[in-house]
Design an enzyme around this catalytic site. Sequence first.
Site, PDB file in Angstrom:
ATOM      1  N   HIS A  49       0.879  -1.176   0.000  1.00 42.26           N
ATOM      2  CA  HIS A  49       0.000   0.000   0.000  1.00 42.26           C
ATOM      3  C   HIS A  49       0.909   1.216   0.000  1.00 42.26           C
ATOM      4  O   HIS A  49       2.013   1.179   0.552  1.00 42.26           O
ATOM      5  CB  HIS A  49      -0.894   0.030   1.245  1.00 42.26           C
ATOM      6  CG  HIS A  49      -1.561   1.363   1.456  1.00 42.26           C
ATOM      7  ND1 HIS A  49      -2.594   1.807   0.666  1.00 42.26           N
ATOM      8  CD2 HIS A  49      -1.300   2.356   2.352  1.00 42.26           C
ATOM      9  CE1 HIS A  49      -2.957   3.024   1.069  1.00 42.26           C
ATOM     10  NE2 HIS A  49      -2.199   3.373   2.092  1.00 42.26           N
ATOM     11  N   CYS A 123      -4.683   1.734  -4.747  1.00 43.83           N
ATOM     12  CA  CYS A 123      -4.062   2.819  -3.991  1.00 43.83           C
ATOM     13  C   CYS A 123      -2.760   3.289  -4.622  1.00 43.83           C
ATOM     14  O   CYS A 123      -2.409   4.478  -4.548  1.00 43.83           O
ATOM     15  CB  CYS A 123      -3.817   2.378  -2.550  1.00 43.83           C
ATOM     16  SG  CYS A 123      -2.816   0.866  -2.407  1.00 43.83           S
TER      17      CYS A 123
END
Length: 227
Positions: A49, A123
């Site tokens: 992420h 993301c």
Amino acid sequence: MGDESTSNSVSQLGGIDGNKSHETQVVLNVYDLTPLNNYTVWFGLGIFHSGIEVHGKEYGFGAHDFPVSGVFEVEPRSCPGFIYRCSVSLGRINMHPSEFRTFIENVASEYHGDTYHLISKNCNHFTDDMACRLTQKRIPGWVNRLARLGSLCSCLLPESLQVTTVKQIPEYHHESEEDGTETLSITTPRVSEELDDDQEKRLLSPLAAMSPVAGSGDVTFVKEAHK
């Protein structure tokens, strides 16, 4: 992403000028989603992420089921549900905080939570887009390489992530107009014991990784600009 990036670029917002009083560093903060990254990173692979840090706040993109902003902010290097790995400096920009707020609200209108997709709009795609708009630089290729090799994900994920999806339902509570944010609260998670399309959507989403008792920071959604 390339065509969209020109619409909200720093230059169009007037963020780069001769006055350096509002200069700030743009930083990519990268997190591990699984401990397996400690082994696969040596091969240039991993499940990561990432968030983009500007003016002392970190911005990310996560999945939920509603056609509203999936862009959120947290304290830098403190995104709940993930293990911080490293930071990468992407350069410096000169943009007033209020000008950046207008910029990020416009970006939020393009990143609704229900449009999150592991392969094409996760993301890391968000942070890459942000980096291009702000600094005209791309994030390192290794951060999102596994999304481009999406068929490998089910092989690399630990069993716990392969068989269980925790589905968080965000609720929005209006805050003051001054900071332009909305507070996120999490209802009781619904747990699915079988794989479905929604699981793929949430593999790299911090909203799926959070639980009411886990995490080390507050998450607030960025209110998207009204058009």
